[in-house]
Design a protein around this motif. Structure first.
Motif, PDB file in Angstrom:
ATOM      1  N   SER A  84      -6.665   2.584  -2.407  1.00 59.58           N
ATOM      2  CA  SER A  84      -5.301   2.627  -2.922  1.00 59.58           C
ATOM      3  C   SER A  84      -4.393   3.547  -2.141  1.00 59.58           C
ATOM      4  N   GLY A  85      -3.122   3.175  -2.113  1.00 53.22           N
ATOM      5  CA  GLY A  85      -2.110   4.057  -1.563  1.00 53.22           C
ATOM      6  C   GLY A  85      -1.619   5.043  -2.611  1.00 53.22           C
ATOM      7  N   HIS A  86      -1.968   4.783  -3.865  1.00 50.25           N
ATOM      8  CA  HIS A  86      -1.504   5.650  -4.961  1.00 50.25           C
ATOM      9  C   HIS A  86      -2.529   6.715  -5.276  1.00 50.25           C
ATOM     10  N   LEU A 105      -8.429   6.948  -1.176  1.00 46.41           N
ATOM     11  CA  LEU A 105      -7.016   6.804  -0.838  1.00 46.41           C
ATOM     12  C   LEU A 105      -6.867   6.252   0.579  1.00 46.41           C
ATOM     13  N   LYS A 106      -5.751   5.543   0.783  1.00 39.05           N
ATOM     14  CA  LYS A 106      -5.558   4.888   2.072  1.00 39.05           C
ATOM     15  C   LYS A 106      -5.252   5.868   3.201  1.00 39.05           C
TER      16      LYS A 106
END
Lengths: 383, 92
Positions: A84-86, A105-106
């Motif tokens: 996720s980017g979040h 995380l990305k």
């Protein structure tokens, strides 16, 4: 060492491509396929059963949460890594409760991705270090709560299992008598539990239902009751309580026992919603001579429509109608209505919970044929 | 000269437009730029794993570090755009 098999799902071409190349370049990993949305991800995992699946949180066809649930269902052994980017805590928690064991995380670099995949496949839970302390604390609480719930469920299941296996209950019998003559029509088998916690039979059966063991417990208590049939007065019936869900499983129990002397009291703790399923079983039991009583009429779920559909031999008047019937015109009117209804159905009324002489007299005056209650006889062991 | 009612209506309209634009920028950065930077970071890692010369490896590590820093900054901008109430002008 056999490599860890991996499937990836991400709708971004650049990232998916880089991820695929990374996995292909790592000797400890083997890429089995890649997907661009939740549907493809579920399909791919269900087909390949990889050790691990990297699932983008935000992708088409329902996102990562839907993909995670679908994957869990068809391939529970696959470890899901939310990608996720979040680092939004709501999203992290949603993915983790949807079945992801790790959250990456990305912004993670290649070695972290490989490391996370290896550890996740080994069964470890890995969270990106960037995920903030608040989320980790909340997550710990979440996991703890889930463990507590699972523990409670396990304890409940163990308790019911012990009750059944070690027969930690006894069956007592309460006479149902002809209110005019005093003759005993039947004895109702009632279960008393001797194990901790001290709680009423209703609670024990409710607990068994929560543990998914209601049918088993009911069959086991009924079996103990039916073993005593020979000790009853030869003209008396034995009545015993079954839930609708147990009825389809009780055929063999009744077959060996003297079916024509048995009365099943159908207890409805919830509305019966599938008569279609129940009726062939009831028909078979009744063809063999077993009679049917509807329990708790006039209360709760035993609606008149259901009673009509069941066409029982007996209708048991709930004790909420019997209690104080001699002093309450409303109750008398309701009881009179049910009595007329029973008459139309060719069923006999059994009034439950008669505790005073006044109640007995009032029921007699209403021409109620049978009754039971502490005023007449308490439940007890067979003589 | 616009009436006071008209003025507050315009202000509300402006705030809505501003909020929409900010959300659009945040989403674009998240769904596009951030992903692309993530891809760059992973590819640098692939390269790093193939290199054997320590000097070259150190160079790649520096690149990875810069890329991670870029991603962190991007994420901070996204977070600020998402958190910012629309009735206040952007800071600085």
């Amino acid at each position: 060492m056999t490599p860890i098999t991996v499937v990836i799902a991400d709708d971004d071409d650049l990232l998916r491509g880089a991820l695929a190349d990374l996995i292909n370049s790592a000797p400890e990993l083997e890429l089995l396929g890649s997907a661009i949305d939740a549907d493809q991800a579920i399909e791919l995992v269900c087909e390949k059963h990889p050790d691990a699946a990297v699932v983008d949180v935000k992708m088409p066809a329902g996102g990562g949460a839907r993909a995670a649930r679908g994957i869990q269902e068809c391939s529970p052994e696959t470890r899901i890594i939310a990608y996720s980017g979040h680092d939004d805590r709501a999203i992290v928690l949603e993915m983790l409760s949807a079945g992801a064991t790790s959250y990456l995380l990305k912004g993670a670099q290649a070695t972290d991705v490989v490391d996370t995949l290896v550890r996740a496949a080994r069964g470890e839970a890995v969270l990106s270090p960037e995920i903030t302390g608040g989320v980790v604390a909340e997550l710990a609480l979440h996991v703890q709560q889930r463990e507590v719930e699972q523990e409670q469920q396990r304890e409940l299941t163990d308790r019911i299992r012990r009750t059944i296996d070690e027969q930690r209950f006894e069956v007592v019998f309460q006479p149902i008598v002809d209110l005019a003559s005093g003759d005993v029509l039947a004895l109702e088998a009632l279960t008393r539990f001797s194990d901790e916690p001290v709680q009423g039979p209703d609670r024990w059966f409710a607990d068994a239902k929560l543990a998914g063991m209601l049918v088993e417990l009911e069959l086991s208590t009924a079996r103990v009751a039916l073993d005593r049939l020979g000790e009853l007065p030869p003209t008396a019936y034995m009545t015993f309580n079954l839930s609708p869900e147990t009825v389809p499983h009780c055929q063999s129990l009744v077959d060996g026992a003297g079916a024509e002397r048995l009365v099943i009291e159908l207890t409805e703790h919830a509305a019966i919603d599938d008569y279609e399923e129940l009726s062939p079983h009831l028909k078979k039991l009744r063809t063999a001579g077993t009679r049917l009583a509807v329990d708790d009429a006039g209360a709760g779920f035993a609606s008149l429509r259901h009673t009509l559909q069941l066409a029982p031999d007996f209708i048991k008047l709930d004790l909420s109608l019997t209690t104080g019937i001699d002093c309450d015109r409303g109750r008398r009117a309701l009881a009179a209505g049910l009595i007329g209804f029973a008459h139309e159905l060719n069923a006999d009324i059994i009034a439950e919970g008669i505790e005073t002489r006044g109640e007995l007299l009032a029921l007699r005056a209403l021409e109620v044929r049978y009754g039971q209650g502490y005023y007449l006889a308490a439940p007890g062991p067979l003589p | 000269v616009p009436s006071p009612e008209r003025e507050s209506e315009l202000a509300r309209h402006y705030a809505q437009e501003l909020a929409r634009d900010r959300k659009w920028v945040a989403d674009e950065l998240h769904d596009d730029a951030l992903q692309a930077m993530g891809a760059v970071l992973l590819r640098l890692g692939i390269l790093g794993r193939q290199l054997t010369d320590p000097e070259q490896q150190a160079l790649i590590e520096q690149l990875e570090l810069s890329t991670r820093e870029t991603i962190a900054r991007l994420r901070a901008v996204i977070a600020r755009l998402q958190d910012m109430p629309a009735d206040r002008p952007p800071p600085g």
